[in-house]
Design an enzyme around this catalytic site. Structure first.
Site, PDB file in Angstrom:
ATOM      1  CG  ASP A  32      18.753  -5.584  13.847  1.00  0.00           C
ATOM      2  OD1 ASP A  32      18.034  -5.298  12.865  1.00  0.00           O
ATOM      3  OD2 ASP A  32      19.755  -4.906  14.156  1.00  0.00           O
ATOM      4  CG  ASP A  47      28.324  -7.865  14.833  1.00  0.00           C
ATOM      5  OD1 ASP A  47      28.050  -7.742  13.617  1.00  0.00           O
ATOM      6  OD2 ASP A  47      29.262  -7.260  15.386  1.00  0.00           O
ATOM      7  CG  LEU A  48      23.752 -10.939  11.006  1.00  0.00           C
ATOM      8  CD1 LEU A  48      22.563 -10.580  10.135  1.00  0.00           C
ATOM      9  CD2 LEU A  48      23.827 -12.454  11.183  1.00  0.00           C
ATOM     10  CE1 TYR A 152      24.180  -0.849   0.711  1.00  0.00           C
ATOM     11  CE2 TYR A 152      23.733  -0.225  -1.553  1.00  0.00           C
ATOM     12  CZ  TYR A 152      23.283  -0.647  -0.323  1.00  0.00           C
ATOM     13  OH  TYR A 152      21.947  -0.892  -0.117  1.00  0.00           O
TER      14      TYR A 152
HETATM   15  P1  NAI Z   1      17.976   0.103   8.138  1.00  0.00           P
HETATM   16  O1  NAI Z   1      19.236   0.734   8.600  1.00  0.00           O
HETATM   17  O2  NAI Z   1      16.683   0.753   8.467  1.00  0.00           O
HETATM   18  O3  NAI Z   1      17.931  -1.419   8.631  1.00  0.00           O
HETATM   19  C1  NAI Z   1      19.058  -2.250   8.585  1.00  0.00           C
HETATM   20  C2  NAI Z   1      19.044  -3.157   9.797  1.00  0.00           C
HETATM   21  O4  NAI Z   1      20.175  -4.036   9.704  1.00  0.00           O
HETATM   22  C3  NAI Z   1      19.164  -2.392  11.125  1.00  0.00           C
HETATM   23  O5  NAI Z   1      18.158  -2.800  12.025  1.00  0.00           O
HETATM   24  C4  NAI Z   1      20.547  -2.759  11.617  1.00  0.00           C
HETATM   25  O6  NAI Z   1      20.673  -2.805  13.033  1.00  0.00           O
HETATM   26  C5  NAI Z   1      20.745  -4.141  10.989  1.00  0.00           C
HETATM   27  N1  NAI Z   1      22.168  -4.447  10.942  1.00  0.00           N
HETATM   28  C6  NAI Z   1      23.164  -3.675  10.452  1.00  0.00           C
HETATM   29  N2  NAI Z   1      24.356  -4.244  10.671  1.00  0.00           N
HETATM   30  C7  NAI Z   1      24.112  -5.406  11.313  1.00  0.00           C
HETATM   31  C8  NAI Z   1      24.946  -6.444  11.819  1.00  0.00           C
HETATM   32  N3  NAI Z   1      26.291  -6.367  11.750  1.00  0.00           N
HETATM   33  N4  NAI Z   1      24.366  -7.514  12.402  1.00  0.00           N
HETATM   34  C9  NAI Z   1      23.019  -7.576  12.515  1.00  0.00           C
HETATM   35  N5  NAI Z   1      22.184  -6.631  12.059  1.00  0.00           N
HETATM   36  C10 NAI Z   1      22.724  -5.556  11.470  1.00  0.00           C
HETATM   37  O7  NAI Z   1      18.123  -0.039   6.549  1.00  0.00           O
HETATM   38  P2  NAI Z   1      17.082  -0.530   5.420  1.00  0.00           P
HETATM   39  O8  NAI Z   1      16.990   0.577   4.449  1.00  0.00           O
HETATM   40  O9  NAI Z   1      15.867  -1.116   5.989  1.00  0.00           O
HETATM   41  O10 NAI Z   1      17.968  -1.655   4.731  1.00  0.00           O
HETATM   42  C11 NAI Z   1      17.615  -3.016   4.693  1.00  0.00           C
HETATM   43  C12 NAI Z   1      18.282  -3.672   3.498  1.00  0.00           C
HETATM   44  O11 NAI Z   1      17.787  -3.077   2.295  1.00  0.00           O
HETATM   45  C13 NAI Z   1      19.793  -3.493   3.455  1.00  0.00           C
HETATM   46  O12 NAI Z   1      20.392  -4.694   3.033  1.00  0.00           O
HETATM   47  C14 NAI Z   1      19.991  -2.401   2.418  1.00  0.00           C
HETATM   48  O13 NAI Z   1      21.248  -2.495   1.796  1.00  0.00           O
HETATM   49  C15 NAI Z   1      18.862  -2.724   1.464  1.00  0.00           C
HETATM   50  N6  NAI Z   1      18.471  -1.607   0.604  1.00  0.00           N
HETATM   51  C16 NAI Z   1      18.059  -0.400   1.144  1.00  0.00           C
HETATM   52  C17 NAI Z   1      17.724   0.652   0.312  1.00  0.00           C
HETATM   53  C18 NAI Z   1      17.295   1.984   0.844  1.00  0.00           C
HETATM   54  O14 NAI Z   1      17.265   2.943   0.063  1.00  0.00           O
HETATM   55  N7  NAI Z   1      16.945   2.112   2.108  1.00  0.00           N
HETATM   56  C19 NAI Z   1      17.784   0.501  -1.151  1.00  0.00           C
HETATM   57  C20 NAI Z   1      18.188  -0.789  -1.609  1.00  0.00           C
HETATM   58  C21 NAI Z   1      18.517  -1.803  -0.745  1.00  0.00           C
END
Ligand code: NAI
Length: 252
Positions: A32, A47-48, A152
């Site tokens: 992360d 950082d991805l 997105y």
């Molecule tokens: P979240 O914000 O709780 O978790 C996302 C994680 O990705 C965070 O820990 C963040 O630090 C990490 N991250 C972000 N940018 C980064 C980078 N540049 N390098 C490394 N790590 C990075 O969000 P959530 O909801 O758990 O999302 C996870 C996945 O699920 C995402 O791909 C999101 O698009 C997808 N998703 C989420 C939905 C929702 O309603 N929450 C619905 C459909 C898909």
């Protein structure tokens, strides 16, 4: 025990997946941008959205992992270029650079979204994105009219299309890749979706009996990472309380 790399493991769906896999006995490597409060296993910061950092990460990760869960992602409230970099290009670069180091028979799972289900309507731009790299993102967004929340949707459309395309890419080594597409899930970014998608998100929330929870999605990812799903290949599995089915029925 299997070694599984989970990106986005500091929060939401990634954290729930890391926890579930560790509970099932896997050695989890959490990746992360930020340090997880309580991640099981080893943590590697990266950082991805940064190609140099991805190269460094790949060099640092051990060889022979049995799984890669690409869960890290940013919401549509972020600048379009950043959304494409994290949700598509970073994911793609990490995967392609890591495959040679993975164990034969490894499973890769991409966190896509209900937002990507319209991919067949975007094929020309999706084809153009196949050769897109980090330097060209701003120009690409301008050329294809990708701004605001569209970034997105586009990134998730491209991710689903890529998952389908790669169905047999690594067949000789038994490596397979699938996607999971949640509808709205109650994580820290749910408010970002409601903010950017407005009426559409509110309508989605109204017709579902409840929003998803990270614990609804993690077991689907874990199944696709397990040997029990060996015959599932290049697939996209919706896990969305019926939203995908509703939209398909409304459309046809
Ligand atoms: P979240 O914000 O709780 O978790 C996302 C994680 O990705 C965070 O820990 C963040 O630090 C990490 N991250 C972000 N940018 C980064 C980078 N540049 N390098 C490394 N790590 C990075 O969000 P959530 O909801 O758990 O999302 C996870 C996945 O699920 C995402 O791909 C999101 O698009 C997808 N998703 C989420 C939905 C929702 O309603 N929450 C619905 C459909 C898909």
């Amino acid at each position: 025990n299997k070694t599984i790399i989970v990106t986005g493991a500091a929060s939401g769906i990634g954290a729930a997946t890391a926890q579930l896999l560790a509970g099932q006995g896997a050695e989890v490597i959490a990746v992360d941008r930020v340090q997880p409060a309580a991640a099981p296993g080893r943590f590697v910061q990266a950082d991805l959205s940064d190609p140099a950092d991805i190269r460094r990460l790949v060099a640092e990760l051990p060889g022979g992992a049995h799984g890669l869960a690409n869960i890290a992602g940013v919401p549509p409230t972020r600048p379009a270029a950043q959304v494409l970099k994290v949700n598509l290009l970073g994911l793609r670069q990490l995967t392609l650079q890591l495959v040679p180091k993975l164990a034969d028979g490894a499973s890769i799972v991409n966190l896509a979204s209900l937002a990507g289900m319209g991919w067949p309507q975007a094929v020309p731009a999706l084809r153009a994105s196949e050769s897109l790299d980090f330097d060209g993102v701003e120009a690409f967004c301008e050329r294809h009219g990708i701004a605001g929340a569209r970034s997105y949707f586009f990134a998730k459309e491209a991710l689903i299309a890529w998952t389908h395309q790669q169905r047999w890419a690594w067949r000789a080594r038994g490596i397979r890749m699938n996607a999971v597409s949640p509808g709205p899930v109650d994580t820290p970014i749910l408010g970002d979706f409601i903010q950017t998608l407005g009426a559409r998100a509110e309508e989605d929330m109204r017709v579902m009996d409840r929003p998803g929870r990270p614990g609804d999605i993690a077991p689907v990812v874990a199944f696709l990472l397990s040997d029990a799903s060996a015959w599932v290949r290049g697939a996209n599995i919706p896990a969305d309380g019926g939203m995908h089915a509703k939209l398909l029925c409304d459309m046809h």
